[in-house]
Motif scaffolding. Structure first.
Motif, PDB file in Angstrom:
ATOM      1  N   ALA A  35     114.497  75.662 -12.636  1.00 58.17           N
ATOM      2  CA  ALA A  35     113.708  76.908 -12.622  1.00 58.17           C
ATOM      3  C   ALA A  35     112.411  76.711 -13.405  1.00 58.17           C
ATOM      4  N   ARG A  36     112.512  76.071 -14.557  1.00 55.68           N
ATOM      5  CA  ARG A  36     111.288  75.815 -15.346  1.00 55.68           C
ATOM      6  C   ARG A  36     110.326  74.945 -14.554  1.00 55.68           C
ATOM      7  N   ILE A  38     110.076  74.512 -11.322  1.00 55.80           N
ATOM      8  CA  ILE A  38     109.478  75.225 -10.178  1.00 55.80           C
ATOM      9  C   ILE A  38     108.364  76.155 -10.655  1.00 55.80           C
ATOM     10  N   LEU A  39     108.613  76.859 -11.751  1.00 55.33           N
ATOM     11  CA  LEU A  39     107.581  77.771 -12.273  1.00 55.33           C
ATOM     12  C   LEU A  39     106.331  76.997 -12.685  1.00 55.33           C
ATOM     13  N   LEU A  40     106.529  75.877 -13.375  1.00 56.99           N
ATOM     14  CA  LEU A  40     105.379  75.068 -13.807  1.00 56.99           C
ATOM     15  C   LEU A  40     104.594  74.555 -12.603  1.00 56.99           C
ATOM     16  N   ASN A  43     102.717  77.398 -10.645  1.00 51.69           N
ATOM     17  CA  ASN A  43     101.469  77.784 -11.301  1.00 51.69           C
ATOM     18  C   ASN A  43     100.404  76.707 -11.117  1.00 51.69           C
TER      19      ASN A  43
END
Lengths: 75, 568
Positions: A35-36, A38-40, A43
């Motif tokens: 999840a981290r 994918i978010l990074l 963005n």
């Protein structure tokens, strides 16, 4: 437009790093790391249209077999 | 401020006497132009707005009390501006707790803070916190000062017949039933709207499988000093693991604490003091002394009616739509419904606008409700993840927020209420000239500091109380007589447009009979409206932008006015 052709100079290195990222993690820990990541990456990519295309490709062919704790329709 | 006159009225204990109306003794049902059902914040706001515009109102409420418990506590800038126009904003702000700062914690660490009003030059703050019973009490006192509001407590609508010509109501009172007629009915009778049910209509949407506990506590001054006047929101704190908690200050040393409990919680057991007190002690510490003011366990749904206008019945506030409490979008959007409706109803009743104007109430406020529901649903999905993956994304976001700027923007503990811009409203005249900034047609007019007859003041306070305004930016020089005459002509139309001339900073106050002037004392007005000399804004009675041009052309203004009152 989502690029689905090779875009990595050393693909095996990147793949190995992805696998190594999850070494010795429980499924819950792995889920958090993913999840981290994918978010990074989302963005960094910054292009909502490309992200939508990537999400659609990621989800393609998967028939839901689970069930969310979904909200109810109320009248 | 404690001990001021305003605080001495215990609005929660106030019993509002039923008084027999002459209508109950009339031989034939008496017909009124407008009946409003429900004297909550939305019904009272609508009644005051209509009455201030000269429309007599009958306001029916089935109860004889104001709000019990604090309930809605966050009143937004736009709501305060509306209440300013209605003559009771100042009391709300004086009594309320002003705050602009919010902090978000993940486990035991602060991860993110936000300032909701980062720029100066606004009369009103982003929010004040005020118990709903104060808001209702102040509205009630304002309503009582208006002779054309007929407030009837213990009047329950038990029968409703709608027709193309009007509405017939049956009203139950402690002294029996009577009949009443009206041209228009405003249903502001809450989430369980009896009017909606009586008409066989539905409010549809999604309910969420989660329960929340509200505990309002009164802290002693010493303990209260430890908590600044900010909104604090915790995800997964050590004192309430796995769930969220919100802490927020109200007047009179009262604090709102909102504990997420999860779907499995027992709503009856959870409101018992022996269950509530340990939860609060876990947050505040065992030695902090407090008293419980009000406790409630709630669930919520994001839902709305398909349409808010049904012939001669207009639904407003919770009767028309519902959201989660995270974002303060419930009461605030209801107040905006009321003000959107009031001027339209007045023009229709006066025969100055076609009934179709009321369809724009539906169009504009349905759009606003959708926006509120979308924001509220997103917040709820963040606070209450629906599966393992969404929980992982939520926790990952909070974790990254510590050191990654982008993640702080994704943290969603409630996107706090902002007024909607009616972007595609049929009442707007689309731009033909180039403009920058936020004041596009359909936007709520931004406030700015001005000087009026040498005295400091505010733009919004300088606009007409209930009519259209023509905001005309000048260069400080003399206006040609023809231009002056054209501006004055606007004020003489069947639906008048009051001209308001904006002079640049430092310009000498001009004296033109029939035309009010304000000085853009800090230059913020021209900046916020992207105005140059000659720029003209047509503002609606609810202070939303109807049209704007780089030059004043009376013919274009008249056409835009016709459009803004549903004749376009």
């Amino acid at each position: 437009m989502l690029n689905t052709e090779l875009n990595l100079a050393a693909p095996d290195d990147v793949y190995e790093a992805l696998v190594a990222l999850h070494r010795d993690l429980t499924p819950a820990q792995s889920r958090l790391v993913n999840a981290r990541l994918i978010l990074l990456l989302a963005n960094h990519i910054g292009d909502a249209e490309v992200l939508r295309q990537a999400m659609a490709r990621a989800r393609a062919g998967i028939e839901p077999e689970g069930r969310d704790d979904t909200p109810q329709v109320v009248a | 401020m404690d001990g001021s006159a305003a605080r001495q009225v215990d609005y929660q204990a106030l019993v509002l006497d039923y008084v027999r109306s002459p209508d109950q003794d009339a031989a034939r049902p008496v017909r009124h132009p407008v009946v409003i059902v429900g004297a909550g914040p939305v019904g009272l706001t609508a009644a005051i707005d209509l009455a201030q515009q000269g429309v007599p109102v009958v306001l029916l409420d089935e109860d004889d009390r104001l709000s019990t418990g604090s309930r809605a506590i966050c009143f937004a800038k736009r709501t305060l501006e509306i209440w300013d126009r209605l003559g009771c904003g100042e009391r709300m702000v004086e009594t309320g707790v002003t705050w602009n700062l919010g902090k978000v914690f993940f486990r035991d660490e602060p991860v993110y803070s936000f300032n909701l009003l980062p720029e100066a030059g606004h009369r009103r703050p982003a929010f004040v916190n005020l118990q709903q019973y104060y808001a209702e009490g102040f509205l009630l006192e304002r309503a009582r000062a208006l002779a054309n509001i007929d407030l009837r407590w213990k009047n329950r609508v038990t029968g409703l017949e709608t027709g193309p010509e009007g509405i017939a109501l049956t009203v139950e009172t402690p002294e029996g039933e009577y009949r009443l007629g009206c041209d228009w009915l405003v249903a502001a009778d809450g989430a369980r709207s009896p009017t909606r049910r009586a008409m066989g209509l539905e409010s549809r949407g999604r309910s969420f499988r989660d329960r929340f506990l509200i505990a309002d506590i009164r802290l002693e001054a010493e303990a209260a000093a430890a908590f600044p006047t900010e909104r604090w929101f915790w995800f997964d704190p050590p004192f309430h693991p796995g769930q969220s908690v919100l802490l927020h200050r109200q007047p009179d040393g009262v604090w709102r604490i909102d504990f997420q409990l999860g779907w499995e919680a027992d709503p009856v057991a959870e409101r018992q003091p022996e269950r509530v007190i340990p939860r609060i002690q876990a947050l505040l510490g065992r030695d902090t002394r407090f008293t419980l003011e009000w406790v409630s366990v709630y669930t919520f749904a994001c839902l709305r009616m398909e349409r808010f206008r049904h012939g001669r019945v207009l639904f407003a506030g919770d009767a028309a739509h519902g959201v989660s409490p995270f974002g303060a979008r419930g009461a605030n959007s209801g107040i905006q419904d009321a003000e959107n409706l009031a001027w339209k109803l007045r023009l229709v009743l006066a025969g100055q606008a076609p009934e179709g104007l009321l369809d724009s109430y539906d169009a504009e406020r349905v759009l606003a409700a959708e926006e509120n529901i979308r924001n509220s649903t997103r917040s709820t999905d963040f606070i209450t993840p629906k599966n393992e993956a969404s929980r992982a994304f939520r926790d990952a976001t909070l974790d990254l927020a510590r050191d990654c700027g982008f993640a702080r923007s994704l943290v969603n503990s409630g996107r706090l209420s902002l007024p909607s811009t009616y972007r595609d409203s049929p009442l707007n005249t689309p731009d033909t000239d180039a403009f920058l900034g936020a004041m596009l047609p359909g936007a709520p007019a931004a406030d700015a500091p001005v000087r009026r007859q040498g005295e400091p003041g505010w733009l919004l306070a300088s606009l007409g109380g209930s009519g259209f305004t023509g905001l005309c930016f000048g260069d400080g020089g003399a206006l040609p007589p023809a231009r002056l005459e054209a501006l004055r002509g606007l004020a003489r139309g069947a639906v008048p447009v009051q001209p308001l001339l904006v002079l640049p900073p430092g310009a000498a106050a001009a004296e033109w009979p029939g035309i009010a002037c304000i000085e853009d004392s800090e230059g913020l007005l021209a900046r916020r409206y992207d105005a140059t000399p000659g720029t003209f804004y047509l503002l609606r009675p609810d202070q939303h932008v109807a049209a704007r041009w780089r030059q004043f052309d009376p013919a274009l203004v008249r056409a835009a006015l016709a459009r803004a009152i549903g004749q376009g």
